[in-house]
Enzyme design. Structure first.
Site, PDB file in Angstrom:
ATOM      1  N   ASP A 268      -6.921  -6.711  13.051  1.00  0.00           N
ATOM      2  CA  ASP A 268      -7.149  -7.613  11.927  1.00  0.00           C
ATOM      3  C   ASP A 268      -8.465  -8.352  12.219  1.00  0.00           C
ATOM      4  OD1 ASP A 268      -4.838  -9.555   9.886  1.00  0.00           O
ATOM      5  OD2 ASP A 268      -6.969  -9.137   9.654  1.00  0.00           O
TER       6      ASP A 268
HETATM    7  C1  GLC Z   1      -7.458 -11.014   6.832  1.00  0.00           C
HETATM    8  C2  GLC Z   1      -6.011 -10.623   6.686  1.00  0.00           C
HETATM    9  C3  GLC Z   1      -5.785  -9.146   6.505  1.00  0.00           C
HETATM   10  C4  GLC Z   1      -6.964  -8.554   5.752  1.00  0.00           C
HETATM   11  C5  GLC Z   1      -8.179  -8.661   6.665  1.00  0.00           C
HETATM   12  C6  GLC Z   1      -9.448  -8.103   6.004  1.00  0.00           C
HETATM   13  O1  GLC Z   1      -7.563 -11.998   7.817  1.00  0.00           O
HETATM   14  O2  GLC Z   1      -5.123 -11.048   7.703  1.00  0.00           O
HETATM   15  O3  GLC Z   1      -4.548  -8.976   5.800  1.00  0.00           O
HETATM   16  O4  GLC Z   1      -6.703  -7.196   5.435  1.00  0.00           O
HETATM   17  O5  GLC Z   1      -8.414  -9.995   7.090  1.00  0.00           O
HETATM   18  O6  GLC Z   1      -9.751  -8.868   4.887  1.00  0.00           O
END
Ligand code: GLC
Length: 721
Positions: A268
């Site tokens: 993430d």
């Molecule tokens: C965010 C979220 C995740 C998302 C990622 C990219 O922090 O936790 O769900 O897909 O970053 O945007």
């Protein structure tokens, strides 16, 4: 290219090119990007070199055919080996046409419509240049304080699993990513158990037994992968004390070892570097080491891999084969998407204009919104009477803030507002709109116009809720009631003694004290998406009979959280006939039951259940059980009922929930019509994780429940031999 050719390509790459292929950045660092795309996390000084950008493997957050074509073309001109970029984005409940939030979609219990919404989202995303979506989010949730409950389909592992499959089918189709550029790869998230943070506080510690993890929290991820989901995203949280992103047992042990997942695992946003903050890595170098050991392929938005993997390999601390495996998985996904043959894939500026937000897509969004609303209370107020004068009051009366968090490139201005939709459907002069106030405050002037409208109306429609930034990522709340100004407004309007119907626009189960007990009708609309106002208006006016059923319990109060339907009995269960008993599992200031249970939802008609019959009083692995029940529409309006089947394993090697959803069926019945619904129950569906993690069933007595929610049911029992 086949694997041999991909491997040959890999072997031409330098170690620096390999590690750069593992880097994912937002578009702002890429030449030619007209915009930086969507920034969905903290931006830090990255120390990324131009060489790293030039060899990076993927981009997140950018969309728009023109921009993506520009970035891809510019990138390919400098790519030594002609490896194209992959473009990924958070398309969670629609791209430009926005569907109801997933928690609302879950309440439709309509897997076909959910799949259709994902297929439409894929079509709109792919023509705008996106290759992968960071969805479905299937984190099981039991705590409405957490803002991201809006993004999931609720508290039940079986239902979440069914929706996970439906979303993956919609996004990816069936083995067609190369041929069908109207599809896109899916990425199930957040692995694992991100939905169980202590205190419901965003990014907080998750701690549970492996058995609990496997029984409740893992099934929906596995279902998505069984449906062919191409990617997995690691979660921010710890799992058994180790950040998921660096958790070898979770990733190499369960995900890749036990489940055999050999697709791309992406971190993430910054979750590799965040192992330092967790206290599980001393620096970027150790974070890179732990994440690579765990099998994380792509690093999102931090430079640990590009800056430290080459040296970790050269120093012998990491085998280069680990890097090669990660790069090969990424090359394989690019090949599956057909990017080597056509780096621009489906991006098409001309076609974009025809596809995005087209009438057909908006109709699908309307259909899903109409099925996602849940009627929580109705004491003779709804549907509105045609000749009645209606005062539409409150912060959401005339609001376009009805798309919810994660609404991608959807714009509020495109949303159909409730006031507009009602005005279009009602007689001239029958609708008085007193709007303009915010969810948090109402000026004296706004209050005065509201009271004036209420004064001259026959019935009041109160449109209340949370503003969309009060849920979603980074939006945990300790107080899950409506804002004070709205509760005060209810009290003031009650003094008129007129019928009040309330519509709620919100991203979580709320503490509805001061609402449900104060007004005559409550319709839960969640964030219903681009056509939400039209769907809600048609329900209020009776053109649509609401059929939604809650997939997450509404608590009596935040003090009761977590409260969920599939709970255990305890050793001192409260006997409802002996409420005064002190030494039992109860509160002295609240009921034990939720205010509104899982599976609950009213209709403008009524349904009666009768003649529950089992094919036998015994079943076995060889002999499934067939359950029949008669359902009758006992009202005057056609309606859709979701018939739910629950079981209880009365005695287990570990304690077992009082109810577990094992099946459901939706049926539309005309007034007076009856239908027999038949379920099949197999021994496999009765298996559970034992204390030694064996996943098996036990012979013994089971209770069986059938009804329109998890509380009001017919009951029978059988024996598993
Ligand atoms: C965010 C979220 C995740 C998302 C990622 C990219 O922090 O936790 O769900 O897909 O970053 O945007």
């Amino acid at each position: 290219m086949d694997n041999q050719q991909l491997t040959a390509l890999l072997q031409q790459m330098t170690l620096e090119e390999k590690t750069a292929q593992l880097l994912q950045l937002t578009a702002h660092l890429h030449e030619g990007a007209g915009s930086e795309g969507q920034v969905t996390g903290p931006m830090e000084e990255m120390g990324i070199t131009e060489q790293m950008v030039a060899a990076s493997g993927s981009v997140l957050g950018l969309s728009g055919a023109k921009d993506i074509i520009q970035v891809q073309k510019s990138y390919m001109e400098h790519s030594r080996l002609g490896i194209p970029l992959m473009f990924m984005a958070d398309v969670v409940h629609g791209f430009k046409t926005i569907f109801p939030i997933p928690l609302a979609m879950g309440c439709s219990w309509d897997l076909q419509l959910a799949e259709k919404s994902a297929a439409i989202a894929a079509k709109e995303s792919a023509v705008s240049g996106i290759h992968v979506t960071f969805a479905p989010m299937v984190d099981l949730v039991r705590d409405p304080r957490w803002g991201r409950v809006m993004e999931t389909t609720g508290e039940d592992p079986y239902l979440n699993s069914m929706f996970a499959r439906a979303f993956v089918r919609g996004y990816q189709g069936k083995d067609e990513l190369k041929e069908n550029t109207d599809r896109m790869a899916a990425c199930v998230k957040h692995f694992a158990a991100y939905g169980a943070p202590e205190g419901g506080r965003e990014y907080n510690t998750v701690d549970m037994s492996e058995r609990q993890l496997r029984e409740y929290y893992l099934p929906a991820y596995k279902a998505a992968l069984d449906e062919g989901c191409e990617m997995v995203m690691s979660s921010f949280n710890t799992v058994d004390g180790i950040p998921a992103t660096g958790n070898e047992q979770l990733m190499r042990g369960i995900l890749r070892g036990e489940w055999g997942f050999d697709g791309v695992l992406i971190s993430d946003w910054a979750s590799i570097r965040e192992m330092i903050a967790h206290g599980a890595a001393a620096d970027d170098r150790e974070a890179a080491y732990r994440a690579m050991r765990a099998g994380v392929d792509i690093e999102m938005m931090t430079p640990c891999y590009v800056r430290h993997l080459p040296e970790l390999v050269q120093s012998g601390q990491l085998a280069e084969t680990l890097i090669d495996e990660a790069v090969l998985r990424i090359l394989q996904l690019k090949e599956k998407l057909g990017l080597f043959d056509n780096p621009l894939r489906g991006a098409d500026p001309e076609r974009e204009g025809e596809v995005l937000f087209c009438a057909e897509h908006r109709q699908a969004s309307y259909d899903l919104a109409a099925k996602s609303c849940v009627l929580l209370k109705n004491e003779g107020v709804l549907p509105l009477k045609p000749h009645h004068k209606v005062a539409l009051i409150g912060p959401f009366a005339d609001s376009d803030d009805i798309l919810g968090w994660w609404s991608c490139v959807g714009v509020k201005e495109d949303a159909t507002k409730l006031s507009t939709a009602l005005a279009e459907r009602m007689q001239e002069g029958a609708l008085l709109v007193a709007a303009g106030c915010s969810p948090h405050q109402m000026s004296a002037e706004q209050l005065s116009s509201a009271l004036e409208a209420a004064q001259s109306a026959d019935v009041i429609v109160l449109a209340l809720g949370e503003d969309s930034a009060m849920s979603g990522e980074g939006a945990s709340r300790t107080d899950i009631r409506l804002p004070e100004a709205q509760l005060a407004l209810i009290k003031q309007l009650k003094t008129f003694g007129k019928p009040i119907a309330t519509v709620l626009f919100n991203g979580r189960p709320l503490d509805l004290h001061g609402v449900l007990d104060e007004v005559d009708a409550v319709l839960e609309a969640w964030y219903p998406g681009s056509e939400g106002g039209a769907a809600v208006a048609d329900i209020l006016l009776g053109h649509v009979n609401p059929s939604g059923k809650l997939t997450m319990s509404f608590p009596q109060s935040v003090g009761q959280v977590p409260v969920y339907y599939n709970h255990f009995n305890t050793g001192r269960p409260l006997d409802p006939l002996k409420l005064e008993e002190r030494y039992v599992s109860k509160y002295i200031d609240s009921a034990n039951e939720p205010l509104l249970p899982f599976g609950f939802g009213l209709s403008y008609t009524t349904f009666a259940y009768s003649e529950l019959a089992l094919s036998s009083k015994e079943m076995s692995a060889a002999q499934p059980l067939f359950i029949r029940v008669n359902v009758t529409n006992t009202g005057l309006t056609a309606g859709v009922e979701t018939v739910q089947l629950y079981v209880r394993d009365v005695t287990g090697e570990v304690v077992r929930p009082l109810r577990e959803l094992k099946g459901f069926e939706q049926l539309e019945l005309a007034p007076g019509e009856s239908r027999v619904v038949t379920f099949q129950l197999t021994e496999e569906q009765l298996r559970y994780h034992h204390s030694d993690l064996r996943f098996t069933s036990d012979p013994g007595t089971f209770h069986l429940y059938v009804g329109g929610n998890s509380r009001d049911t017919l009951m029978s029992s059988f024996t598993l031999m």
